[in-house]
Design a protein around this motif. Sequence first.
Motif, short mmCIF file in Angstrom:
data_model
loop_
_atom_site.label_atom_id
_atom_site.label_comp_id
_atom_site.label_asym_id
_atom_site.label_seq_id
_atom_site.Cartn_x
_atom_site.Cartn_y
_atom_site.Cartn_z
N ALA A 61 12.60 -127.07 -108.60
CA ALA A 61 12.28 -127.45 -109.98
C ALA A 61 11.23 -126.56 -110.64
O ALA A 61 10.87 -126.80 -111.80
N HIS A 62 10.76 -125.53 -109.93
CA HIS A 62 9.76 -124.65 -110.55
C HIS A 62 9.67 -123.36 -109.76
O HIS A 62 9.08 -123.29 -108.68
N THR A 63 10.26 -122.30 -110.32
CA THR A 63 10.13 -120.98 -109.71
C THR A 63 10.20 -119.93 -110.81
O THR A 63 10.29 -120.26 -112.00
N HIS A 64 10.15 -118.65 -110.42
CA HIS A 64 10.15 -117.53 -111.36
C HIS A 64 11.14 -116.48 -110.84
O HIS A 64 10.74 -115.47 -110.25
N LEU A 65 12.41 -116.73 -111.05
CA LEU A 65 13.45 -115.85 -110.51
C LEU A 65 13.37 -114.42 -111.03
O LEU A 65 13.78 -113.49 -110.35
N ASP A 66 12.87 -114.25 -112.24
CA ASP A 66 12.95 -112.94 -112.89
C ASP A 66 12.01 -111.90 -112.30
O ASP A 66 12.19 -110.70 -112.54
N LYS A 67 11.03 -112.32 -111.52
CA LYS A 67 10.02 -111.34 -111.10
C LYS A 67 9.72 -111.36 -109.60
O LYS A 67 8.71 -110.84 -109.15
N THR A 68 10.64 -111.93 -108.82
CA THR A 68 10.47 -111.88 -107.38
C THR A 68 10.67 -110.45 -106.87
O THR A 68 11.41 -109.65 -107.46
N LEU A 69 10.02 -110.15 -105.76
CA LEU A 69 10.22 -108.87 -105.07
C LEU A 69 11.16 -109.02 -103.88
O LEU A 69 11.28 -108.11 -103.06
N ILE A 120 18.28 -125.04 -109.76
CA ILE A 120 17.03 -124.30 -109.93
C ILE A 120 16.59 -124.39 -111.39
O ILE A 120 17.40 -124.16 -112.30
N ARG A 121 15.31 -124.72 -111.61
CA ARG A 121 14.68 -124.52 -112.92
C ARG A 121 13.75 -123.31 -112.77
O ARG A 121 12.83 -123.33 -111.96
N THR A 122 14.02 -122.28 -113.55
CA THR A 122 13.23 -121.06 -113.45
C THR A 122 12.52 -120.75 -114.76
O THR A 122 13.11 -120.82 -115.84
N HIS A 123 11.24 -120.44 -114.66
CA HIS A 123 10.45 -120.00 -115.80
C HIS A 123 10.58 -118.48 -115.90
O HIS A 123 10.34 -117.76 -114.94
N GLU A 152 18.66 -123.63 -114.68
CA GLU A 152 18.07 -124.02 -115.97
C GLU A 152 16.95 -123.04 -116.30
O GLU A 152 16.07 -122.80 -115.47
N ILE A 153 16.99 -122.48 -117.50
CA ILE A 153 16.07 -121.41 -117.89
C ILE A 153 14.99 -121.94 -118.82
O ILE A 153 15.29 -122.54 -119.85
N VAL A 154 13.74 -121.67 -118.45
CA VAL A 154 12.59 -121.99 -119.29
C VAL A 154 12.07 -120.69 -119.90
O VAL A 154 11.71 -119.77 -119.17
N ALA A 155 12.04 -120.60 -121.22
CA ALA A 155 11.42 -119.46 -121.89
C ALA A 155 9.91 -119.62 -121.77
O ALA A 155 9.33 -120.58 -122.27
N GLY A 299 8.39 -127.31 -106.54
CA GLY A 299 9.03 -126.01 -106.55
C GLY A 299 8.23 -125.02 -105.74
O GLY A 299 7.07 -125.27 -105.39
N ASN A 300 8.85 -123.90 -105.41
CA ASN A 300 8.19 -122.85 -104.63
C ASN A 300 7.35 -121.91 -105.48
O ASN A 300 6.66 -121.05 -104.95
N ASP A 301 7.44 -122.05 -106.82
CA ASP A 301 6.67 -121.21 -107.73
C ASP A 301 7.07 -119.74 -107.49
O ASP A 301 8.22 -119.43 -107.26
#
Length: 403
Positions: A61-69, A120-123, A152-155, A299-301
Amino acid sequence: MSPASSQDLLLKTVRPMGVASTDVLIRGGRIARIAPDQTAPEGVHVEDGWDALLLPGLVEAHTHLDKTLWGMRWVPNSAGPRLIDKIDNERQNRQALGIDPARQSARQLVQSLAKGSTHIRTHVDVDTVVGLAGIEGLLATRECYRDAMDVEIVAFPQSGLLVRPGTLELMAEAMKLGSDVVGGLDPCGIDRDPKGHLDAVFELAQRFGKPVDIHLHEAALLGAFSMELIFERTRALGMQGQVTISHAFCLGDPDTAMVDGLLEEIAALDIAIMSTGSASRPVPPVAKLTARGIRICAGNDGIRDSWGPYGNGDMLERAMLLGLRNNFRTDPEVELALAVCTTGGADTLRLKDYGVAEGCQADLLLVDGETLAEAVVNRPERRLVVKRGRIVARAGRALVDAP
């Protein structure tokens, strides 16, 4: 590899949520029947469940898919200790590290799928440096993997909403492109204009008819002040049940009178709380929130990103970390930590027909363990992951490819 195409499936000898062994028939992507000793109808694929636990798909419910390495070379962490240090460090190094949002989000999504997450909810960062590239990358990933994962995408205005002119306009464009939730961040600590920041966030939510999810790292009285401003807007705009406050460190404050007052408002306004069970900051007390009927998810943040090197996308591991942080030891307490990562996430994301019951969508996880608590403690390999009746992971490996 691709997920098994059939949505008709019979799982033999499984234990839904740890109860007695039975069979589960899935037709058309939904759980049609739960009963022992079933015979597979013609054309229905049969899987032996090995008497394993059958759980609903885990909810990230809380992660940041766009900037993982994830999947890239190892990058030594170079962020400073303050929140603003981490934000600035990330903005400066994002292009230098070659983080492509579509590629990296796909890699983390596939990893999360292998670990049993089905939602997944991703910021996703929106700022004047990255622009809308993160949103566009996530939209592409969501479409590519739509049969295996719901995203689910969070801007999310990570670098600030008002302090960087042009970001507010980009946020509006992100909503037009197809973002599902309006994000916000530390109204006092980052923008230093709590009224302006929250007015802008809630105006976007009203304009586009979307819910809100606000990162609130602010602690103690400062965090309580920001929360009270969120309460005011939630009540005035009739957005009860449509607001999530992520992290909410001020709810872990030792001033119980202050915290109890905040919890009373949170319960009355049906605001959801997200906690990662942070090891380094005060955290919302899960049992206390649950006793008041407050929705709480986890979430894993950030997962192996410029903020920190940790994480592997495993929400069973996150349940364990929540249990450790909340001093959960008995089986019912550990099961509560698991509930935060399953039904708590589903309630926060307002997922329909979620669970292990007849009529529910067949988003399921099969894992070894005598009890639910043992599954959290041991975090064994995921035997099967099922998405809308399709097998999408087996023996700890996703059946879809990452770039």
